[in-house]
Design a protein around this motif. Sequence first.
Motif, mmCIF file in Angstrom:
data_model
loop_
_atom_site.group_PDB
_atom_site.id
_atom_site.type_symbol
_atom_site.label_atom_id
_atom_site.label_comp_id
_atom_site.label_asym_id
_atom_site.label_seq_id
_atom_site.Cartn_x
_atom_site.Cartn_y
_atom_site.Cartn_z
ATOM 1 N N PHE A 51 145.922 -9.350 -4.501
ATOM 2 C CA PHE A 51 145.836 -8.990 -5.920
ATOM 3 C C PHE A 51 144.529 -8.263 -6.198
ATOM 4 C CE2 PHE A 51 148.848 -12.528 -6.914
ATOM 5 C CZ PHE A 51 149.710 -11.833 -7.759
ATOM 6 N N GLU A 52 143.445 -8.824 -5.674
ATOM 7 C CA GLU A 52 142.119 -8.325 -6.005
ATOM 8 C C GLU A 52 141.600 -7.399 -4.917
ATOM 9 O OE1 GLU A 52 139.664 -11.704 -6.815
ATOM 10 O OE2 GLU A 52 140.820 -12.249 -8.582
ATOM 11 N N GLY A 55 146.109 -4.892 -6.453
ATOM 12 C CA GLY A 55 147.455 -5.210 -5.991
ATOM 13 C C GLY A 55 148.542 -4.925 -7.001
ATOM 14 N N LEU A 56 148.291 -5.222 -8.278
ATOM 15 C CA LEU A 56 149.297 -4.955 -9.311
ATOM 16 C C LEU A 56 149.535 -3.460 -9.491
ATOM 17 C CD1 LEU A 56 148.487 -7.616 -12.049
ATOM 18 C CD2 LEU A 56 150.497 -7.514 -10.559
ATOM 19 N N GLU A 57 148.465 -2.673 -9.444
ATOM 20 C CA GLU A 57 148.625 -1.221 -9.568
ATOM 21 C C GLU A 57 149.330 -0.656 -8.333
ATOM 22 O OE1 GLU A 57 148.540 2.726 -10.872
ATOM 23 O OE2 GLU A 57 148.489 0.824 -11.932
ATOM 24 N N ILE A 104 154.832 -8.406 -1.416
ATOM 25 C CA ILE A 104 154.403 -9.790 -1.489
ATOM 26 C C ILE A 104 152.923 -9.747 -1.829
ATOM 27 C CG2 ILE A 104 154.023 -11.950 -0.230
ATOM 28 C CD1 ILE A 104 156.374 -11.116 1.604
ATOM 29 N N LEU A 105 152.549 -10.380 -2.941
ATOM 30 C CA LEU A 105 151.155 -10.398 -3.363
ATOM 31 C C LEU A 105 150.513 -11.719 -2.970
ATOM 32 C CD1 LEU A 105 152.602 -8.651 -6.100
ATOM 33 C CD2 LEU A 105 150.229 -8.018 -5.855
ATOM 34 N N ILE A 106 149.255 -11.624 -2.512
ATOM 35 C CA ILE A 106 148.499 -12.812 -2.135
ATOM 36 C C ILE A 106 147.187 -12.812 -2.909
ATOM 37 C CG2 ILE A 106 149.560 -13.077 0.140
ATOM 38 C CD1 ILE A 106 147.160 -11.650 1.360
ATOM 39 N N SER A 107 146.659 -13.996 -3.198
ATOM 40 C CA SER A 107 145.421 -14.065 -3.951
ATOM 41 C C SER A 107 144.666 -15.347 -3.672
ATOM 42 C CB SER A 107 145.715 -13.997 -5.453
ATOM 43 O OG SER A 107 144.525 -14.108 -6.196
ATOM 44 N N GLY A 108 143.358 -15.242 -3.733
ATOM 45 C CA GLY A 108 142.499 -16.407 -3.613
ATOM 46 C C GLY A 108 142.378 -17.157 -4.924
ATOM 47 N N LYS A 109 142.820 -16.538 -6.016
ATOM 48 C CA LYS A 109 142.789 -17.164 -7.337
ATOM 49 C C LYS A 109 144.220 -17.246 -7.853
ATOM 50 C CE LYS A 109 138.327 -15.154 -8.410
ATOM 51 N NZ LYS A 109 137.606 -14.210 -9.246
#
Length: 131
Positions: A60-61, A67-69, A82-87
């Motif tokens: 994501f970040e 990631g969203l863009e 597939i999106l991944i994120s630490g938050k």
Amino acid sequence: MVTVTQIVAVVDDDESVRRALKRLLHSAGVNADTFASGEAFLDSLSSATSSVPVCVITDFELPGIDGLELQRRMIPTGVPIILISGKDDPAVRGKALAQGAAGCLSKPFNGDELIWAVQMIIGLPQKAINP
């Protein structure tokens, strides 16, 4: 003409995450290309000899194109993301899913979950990597 390959693209600004995801995917028989930014990934698609991956795993970040863009720009291709994120931000996760994300995982995530999601997307038989 752009062709779709059985390669998964991994987009993350953290080199150790890219390396780990590539190894994880390889352990399940999935080829992966890695990219340090959304821009680098999109630039690779503009190459005349480039092919579109069958799936994209992205953080994501990311600096620059997040990631969203990246997901928004990939919508016309139909390539699952597939999106991944630490938050774990429920609002961001909700937006990603509303835009059609194939999955959203929070770091640290279970590698088997990611492999299962990728196998579902690319049509490989489901098998655990750690029986």
